[in-house]
Design an enzyme around this catalytic site. Structure first.
Site, PDB file in Angstrom:
ATOM      1  N   HIS A 181      31.455  25.320  38.653  1.00  0.00           N
ATOM      2  CA  HIS A 181      30.807  24.569  39.727  1.00  0.00           C
ATOM      3  C   HIS A 181      30.397  23.244  39.091  1.00  0.00           C
ATOM      4  O   HIS A 181      29.344  23.163  38.438  1.00  0.00           O
ATOM      5  CB  HIS A 181      29.576  25.293  40.271  1.00  0.00           C
ATOM      6  N   ASP A 219      30.984  28.476  34.570  1.00  0.00           N
ATOM      7  CA  ASP A 219      30.175  28.636  35.775  1.00  0.00           C
ATOM      8  C   ASP A 219      29.187  27.493  35.990  1.00  0.00           C
ATOM      9  O   ASP A 219      29.555  26.414  36.423  1.00  0.00           O
ATOM     10  CB  ASP A 219      29.459  29.988  35.721  1.00  0.00           C
ATOM     11  N   HIS A 223      36.172  29.519  35.971  1.00  0.00           N
ATOM     12  CA  HIS A 223      35.121  29.458  36.999  1.00  0.00           C
ATOM     13  C   HIS A 223      34.150  28.332  36.698  1.00  0.00           C
ATOM     14  O   HIS A 223      33.388  28.380  35.736  1.00  0.00           O
ATOM     15  CB  HIS A 223      34.368  30.785  37.073  1.00  0.00           C
ATOM     16  N   HIS A 274      32.000  37.492  37.858  1.00  0.00           N
ATOM     17  CA  HIS A 274      30.784  38.175  37.411  1.00  0.00           C
ATOM     18  C   HIS A 274      30.990  39.692  37.397  1.00  0.00           C
ATOM     19  O   HIS A 274      31.007  40.298  36.347  1.00  0.00           O
ATOM     20  CB  HIS A 274      29.544  37.811  38.245  1.00  0.00           C
ATOM     21  N   TYR A 315      32.553  24.611  47.075  1.00  0.00           N
ATOM     22  CA  TYR A 315      32.017  24.902  48.407  1.00  0.00           C
ATOM     23  C   TYR A 315      31.153  23.783  48.985  1.00  0.00           C
ATOM     24  O   TYR A 315      30.624  23.916  50.099  1.00  0.00           O
ATOM     25  CB  TYR A 315      31.221  26.220  48.400  1.00  0.00           C
ATOM     26  N   GLU A 339      26.959  39.900  41.676  1.00  0.00           N
ATOM     27  CA  GLU A 339      26.230  39.201  40.615  1.00  0.00           C
ATOM     28  C   GLU A 339      24.788  39.678  40.538  1.00  0.00           C
ATOM     29  O   GLU A 339      24.193  39.702  39.460  1.00  0.00           O
ATOM     30  CB  GLU A 339      26.275  37.693  40.858  1.00  0.00           C
TER      31      GLU A 339
END
Length: 440
Positions: A59, A317, A57, A266, A119, A232
């Site tokens: 970003h 993350d 995971h 999460h 995203y 989360e």
């Protein structure tokens, strides 16, 4: 991509072994022989050699927040506003530059495959680029140029909350409907063999109930991984209960979005029924402890989820830290804080969470065995952190003593990406410095 490596020690499926010859051809492991002397011509790997690590995971652009969002007080929601401010500035070119540097940093820490929860799709205001997948293609190219594999988890993100439209920077995330999202994702070009295309639901607050099913169906039809941020924050649970009368986990289950191809990221604030649903459907749990503690999210029931039947993976993350050894030990150490007891996970179990590639669509990676991808990560065993290493405590050294700084060699698909602690093609420190200065 063809050759032989001799590992002083290696972590094999059955545990640690000494004097291991690993033969490689066409990026695959063709032979593993323990208890032998180094043959002439073999590349010697001093220390402990592990399979490649999977960062389930990521970003990538959040790396720009490190050291900036930690000042002062706040909550997840105030942090989110700072994240949106950074997201508002990125273009395909600057996103490529940042992601290439971030993925090179990952390679230096032993990560050979990343699941990028993507995203940030469109231009400011939500207008698609001439190539609607320009931002995703930038990430794919960045991973290739940094030498690691990527599963691009293209994310459906349609609403700013329950019954709330996207606004401001969020407009860059949206495709209006799940069908339009699917049309855009279906046009993505997988490119070379370092790429898989997966799907993601941002969250149950980011995708309306009636749009959850179509995304899950697209993933099923394409045999693709499906990831989702789940519970989360308590506020998400409260809003979901108020709007739909069920928890986010139940909402996903009712939409057909849970199962072995799905990863719940999460899964921090769950009811006993939620845990049972995730476990019985064999949905994967992705723990991201360094981010969860950085954002004051809380400590999730990771052990309970695993015992219920959920496989566990790890992610960095927001990249407050990029170190999967730290993520692995945090799973155990956080549980100790929560329960005031020790020994919830064996070190070997925690190592396996760091090797977990299945949820990213790479079942042929994550083990030093014949037929697997030739991903080799070697830790030094003579540093101030790892001194005292013995084969009988190899897993304990890797999980509870070692860190990213102890990685000195990384091979991905048979190709040397890190040698003597340095990336072979990217000056990651300089690239990160230059890119982050330009974004400041």
């Amino acid at each position: 991509m063809t050759g032989a490596y001799w590992a002083e020690y290696a972590w094999l499926p059955e545990g640690a072994a000494a004097g291991v010859l690993i033969e490689v051809a066409d990026g695959r492991i063709t032979g593993v022989t323990a208890g032998v002397r180094a043959p002439a011509g073999a590349t010697r790997l001093a220390g402990l050699t592990l399979p490649g690590l999977a960062n389930a995971h990521s970003h990538a652009f959040h790396r720009g927040l490190r050291g900036r969002t930690q000042a002062g007080r706040g909550t997840f929601w105030t942090w989110r506003e700072q994240m949106y401010a950074l997201a508002a500035t990125l273009t395909p070119d600057t996103y490529y530059a940042l992601a290439r540097a971030v993925y090179a940093e990952m390679a230096l820490t032993g990560i050979t495959c990343v699941g990028e929860f993507h995203y940030l799709h469109h231009a400011p205001g939500g207008t698609p680029y001439a190539d609607p997948n320009a931002m995703g293609e930038a990430l794919i190219t960045a991973a290739a140029d940094a030498g690691i594999r990527i599963t691009l988890l293209d994310t459906c993100y349609l609403t700013g909350g329950f019954d709330r439209p996207l606004e401001g920077t969020q407009l860059r995330f949206g495709d209006t409907t799940a069908d339009r999202w699917a049309g855009r994702v279906s046009a993505l070009r997988p490119g070379e063999g370092h790429v898989r295309i997966g799907a993601a639901l941002h969250s149950v607050r980011g995708v309306p109930r009636e749009q959850l099913g179509p995304v899950a169906e697209w993933a099923a039809a394409h045999g693709a991984p499906l990831h989702v941020h789940l519970s989360e924050q308590p506020a998400e649970n409260e809003a979901c209960l108020a709007t739909h009368g069920v928890t986010p986990t139940r909402l996903l289950a009712d939409a057909g979005a849970l199962g072995p191809r799905t990863t719940a990221v999460h899964a921090t604030h769950l009811t006993p029924d939620d845990i049972a649903l995730i476990g019985t459907t064999r949905t994967v749990t992705c723990a991201c402890p360094t981010t969860e503690r950085d954002l004051a999210d809380g400590i999730g029931p990771i052990r309970a989820l695993h015992e219920a039947g959920s496989p566990v993976s790890l992610g960095s993350d927001s990249h407050a830290v990029i170190d999967l050894f730290e993520e692995a030990r945090a799973v155990e150490l956080d549980e100790r804080l929560r329960t005031r007891e020790r020994g919830h996970w064996r070190a070997a179990e925690l190592l396996r969470t760091a090797f977990a590639h299945d949820s990213l669509g790479w079942p042929d990676a994550g083990a030093l065995r014949v037929g697997a991808r030739a991903d080799l990560v070697t830790l030094r065993t003579d540093t101030i952190r790892t001194a005292g290493f013995t084969p009988t405590t190899a897993a304990e050294t890797a999980v509870f003593a070692a860190g990213a700084a102890d990685v000195h060699s990384v091979v991905v698909d048979g190709r040397a990406i890190v040698a003597d602690g340095h990336h072979t093609t990217v000056d990651a420190g300089r690239a990160l410095t230059d890119t982050l200065r330009a974004l400041a």
